[in-house]
Design a protein around this motif. Structure first.
Motif, PDB file in Angstrom:
ATOM      1  N   GLY A 313      41.876 -79.763 -59.239  1.00  0.00           N
ATOM      2  CA  GLY A 313      42.294 -78.338 -58.772  1.00  0.00           C
ATOM      3  C   GLY A 313      41.551 -77.280 -58.200  1.00  0.00           C
ATOM      4  O   GLY A 313      41.984 -76.572 -57.537  1.00  0.00           O
ATOM      5  N   THR A 314      40.147 -77.407 -58.582  1.00  0.00           N
ATOM      6  CA  THR A 314      39.217 -76.354 -57.941  1.00  0.00           C
ATOM      7  C   THR A 314      38.907 -76.771 -56.492  1.00  0.00           C
ATOM      8  O   THR A 314      38.951 -75.871 -55.578  1.00  0.00           O
ATOM      9  N   LEU A 315      38.945 -77.884 -56.162  1.00  0.00           N
ATOM     10  CA  LEU A 315      39.119 -78.331 -54.788  1.00  0.00           C
ATOM     11  C   LEU A 315      40.146 -77.764 -54.011  1.00  0.00           C
ATOM     12  O   LEU A 315      40.088 -77.476 -52.872  1.00  0.00           O
ATOM     13  N   ILE A 316      41.464 -78.120 -54.760  1.00  0.00           N
ATOM     14  CA  ILE A 316      42.677 -77.644 -53.789  1.00  0.00           C
ATOM     15  C   ILE A 316      42.643 -76.111 -53.614  1.00  0.00           C
ATOM     16  O   ILE A 316      42.888 -75.671 -52.499  1.00  0.00           O
ATOM     17  N   GLU A 317      42.167 -75.438 -54.499  1.00  0.00           N
ATOM     18  CA  GLU A 317      42.052 -73.989 -54.310  1.00  0.00           C
ATOM     19  C   GLU A 317      41.240 -73.523 -53.375  1.00  0.00           C
ATOM     20  O   GLU A 317      41.238 -72.502 -52.681  1.00  0.00           O
ATOM     21  N   ALA A 318      40.135 -74.328 -53.166  1.00  0.00           N
ATOM     22  CA  ALA A 318      38.773 -74.045 -52.175  1.00  0.00           C
ATOM     23  C   ALA A 318      39.435 -74.136 -50.825  1.00  0.00           C
ATOM     24  O   ALA A 318      39.141 -73.372 -50.067  1.00  0.00           O
ATOM     25  N   CYS A 319      40.263 -75.348 -50.557  1.00  0.00           N
ATOM     26  CA  CYS A 319      40.653 -75.705 -49.376  1.00  0.00           C
ATOM     27  C   CYS A 319      42.013 -75.228 -48.729  1.00  0.00           C
ATOM     28  O   CYS A 319      42.033 -75.158 -47.694  1.00  0.00           O
ATOM     29  N   SER A 320      42.931 -74.954 -49.927  1.00  0.00           N
ATOM     30  CA  SER A 320      44.269 -74.289 -49.500  1.00  0.00           C
ATOM     31  C   SER A 320      44.755 -73.308 -50.361  1.00  0.00           C
ATOM     32  O   SER A 320      45.402 -73.813 -51.381  1.00  0.00           O
ATOM     33  N   PRO A 321      44.275 -72.111 -50.458  1.00  0.00           N
ATOM     34  CA  PRO A 321      45.088 -71.121 -51.290  1.00  0.00           C
ATOM     35  C   PRO A 321      46.231 -71.214 -51.408  1.00  0.00           C
ATOM     36  O   PRO A 321      46.817 -70.364 -52.429  1.00  0.00           O
ATOM     37  N   MET A 322      47.001 -71.344 -50.416  1.00  0.00           N
ATOM     38  CA  MET A 322      48.577 -71.527 -50.503  1.00  0.00           C
ATOM     39  C   MET A 322      49.035 -72.287 -51.540  1.00  0.00           C
ATOM     40  O   MET A 322      50.222 -72.224 -51.879  1.00  0.00           O
ATOM     41  N   LEU A 323      48.391 -73.239 -51.940  1.00  0.00           N
ATOM     42  CA  LEU A 323      48.838 -74.252 -52.950  1.00  0.00           C
ATOM     43  C   LEU A 323      47.992 -73.926 -54.404  1.00  0.00           C
ATOM     44  O   LEU A 323      47.619 -74.509 -55.213  1.00  0.00           O
ATOM     45  N   SER A 324      47.836 -72.493 -54.525  1.00  0.00           N
ATOM     46  CA  SER A 324      47.163 -71.834 -55.780  1.00  0.00           C
ATOM     47  C   SER A 324      47.827 -72.313 -56.923  1.00  0.00           C
ATOM     48  O   SER A 324      47.280 -72.551 -58.011  1.00  0.00           O
ATOM     49  N   VAL A 325      49.139 -72.412 -56.979  1.00  0.00           N
ATOM     50  CA  VAL A 325      50.103 -72.562 -58.128  1.00  0.00           C
ATOM     51  C   VAL A 325      49.602 -74.079 -58.596  1.00  0.00           C
ATOM     52  O   VAL A 325      49.375 -74.348 -59.873  1.00  0.00           O
ATOM     53  N   LEU A 326      49.663 -75.053 -57.710  1.00  0.00           N
ATOM     54  CA  LEU A 326      49.359 -76.465 -58.062  1.00  0.00           C
ATOM     55  C   LEU A 326      47.996 -76.710 -58.374  1.00  0.00           C
ATOM     56  O   LEU A 326      47.827 -77.240 -59.414  1.00  0.00           O
ATOM     57  N   ALA A 327      47.174 -75.872 -57.851  1.00  0.00           N
ATOM     58  CA  ALA A 327      45.641 -75.961 -58.068  1.00  0.00           C
ATOM     59  C   ALA A 327      45.276 -75.325 -59.515  1.00  0.00           C
ATOM     60  O   ALA A 327      44.934 -75.991 -60.242  1.00  0.00           O
TER      61      ALA A 327
END
Length: 414
Positions: A313-327
């Protein structure tokens, strides 16, 4: 029994709530990043430093007495914090951290006493972690709403009725026989000096405090060689490192994202709190499921899976802020799997007479991680970028999963 468990859980709920409820209010308290870090860390610093002592006091004076002392102190100091100036607030937050430290190992020890059967204890700890975990991640939402509606002082006023309710519900807590132990002053002082000077060096970006930090850490380690040391050597394990990493990631990510949402995206405090809902919601119900899962299959699978989800989740937030809900949802499910499993494993692997100090040791390592997470990731975010800080947290969380696996294999947990 349900009333008692609710009261004990609310005590820890308060501790975790105060860890994060100020996060969203920080820009209202001071425009300085350094001031914001100290307002946040003033609490977690003393909380981490005194947890081992609180665990020893819980075993020495009785968990029931220590728990009630912590609750009354927490209510009184919260009321004073609501009346204080931002400068005085740092000192009061430090005292609140000491009061919070009294609540954690004592509540764990009382649960271990009230639920002697391992399967029932695992389920009880799942409930305890669910209620307290909700406090940790509901803090930003509640803090944002209260700050925007009533001002930052309201975030401390709310503690008083919750503490009084916890006191009323936990009156039936069992008395645990005191176990006389020598108060290890050298270990306590050296732990406080090491942690505070290291935090000062990181927050203020200066080198010289690292010298007393290293010296104090060496003094602490040497003091633990004694047979009557504050932290018995048999309790030192990979599990303590995993505990430090889980809170390094969680507290550091919450701090960085709270500032990012408000200062970069321009969110209001209440909107920032709402943005954390995908993280908050899983922690409201998933730890109960985790407690049942641990009782059924053991702590290894849920603990390692929890660390993996947090890292992802932290890596997703770092790479793609548009997927913040999923992250954030991945981070929330990961937290609510990892922490209850780790708690059950560490406390369950300790001898019954060391249950209080084992709980104190784990939570001391966790809050040390929280202090360092806010300091280190705050510096990285301001000096480089939010994405780099989050990527660093993700790497460490993957390492935390490895540490957790090694600890569980070492203790023979399935």
């Amino acid at each position: 029994m349900a009333r008692l468990l609710t009261g004990l859980s609310l005590g820890y709920f308060l501790v975790m709530l105060d860890t994060t409820i100020v996060t969203v209010a920080l820009p209202s308290l001071s425009p300085s990043l350094v001031d914001q870090q100290w307002i946040s860390n003033g609490y977690t610093l003393t909380f981490a430093a005194f947890l081992l002592t609180a665990g020893a006091w819980s075993d020495r004076f009785g968990a029931r007495r220590v728990f009630f002392t912590g609750l009354v102190s927490f209510a009184a100091l919260s009321g004073l914090s609501a009346l204080a100036s931002p400068t005085v607030l740092i000192a009061l937050r430090a005292l609140l951290g000491v009061a919070g430290a009294l609540l954690v190992p004592s509540s764990l020890s009382l649960i271990a006493t009230a639920y002697p059967v391992p399967a029932a204890r695992a389920k009880a700890m799942g409930v305890w972690a669910a209620v307290s975990g909700t406090g940790l991640v509901a803090g930003p939402l509640l803090g944002g709403v209260l700050t925007e509606a009533f001002g930052w002082r309201a975030i401390f006023v709310v503690n008083v009725p919750v503490a009084l309710l916890a006191l009323a519900l936990s009156r039936s807590a069992p008395s645990t026989p005191p176990k006389p132990r020598r108060l290890d002053v050298v270990s306590q002082v050296s732990a406080v000096v090491a942690l505070s000077t290291l935090t000062y060096a990181l927050v203020e970006a200066v080198f010289w405090p690292l010298i007393p930090a290293v010296v104090a850490a060496l003094v602490f380690l040497r003091a633990q060689r004694r047979p009557d040391a504050m932290l018995p050597r048999r309790l030192v394990s990979w599990g303590l490192l995993a505990g430090a990493i889980v809170n390094f990631g969680l507290s550091g990510v919450l701090f960085v994202l709270s500032l990012y949402f408000q200062q970069t995206r321009g969110y209001a405090p209440s909107a920032t709190g709402l943005a954390f809902l995908p993280l908050t919601i899983p922690t409201a119900f998933n730890p109960i499921f985790t407690g049942r899962l641990v009782a059924s299959v053991g702590p290894r699978i849920p603990a390692v899976a929890g660390f993996s989800l947090m890292a992802l989740g932290t890596l997703i937030e770092a790479c793609s802020p548009m997927l913040s809900v999923l992250a954030l949802a991945s981070l929330g499910f990961g937290v609510s799997l990892a922490i209850p499993s780790l708690l059950t494993a560490v406390v369950g692997s300790a001898p019954p007479e060391l249950a209080g100090i084992a709980g104190g040791a784990l939570n001391a390592s966790r809050q040390t991680g929280a202090v360092l997470g806010v300091a280190v990731l705050g510096v990285l975010a301001s000096g480089t970028s939010t994405a780099f800080a989050l990527t660093t947290a993700a790497v460490l969380l993957f390492a935390g999963g490895v540490s957790c696996f090694l600890f569980l294999r070492e203790t023979g947990n399935p």
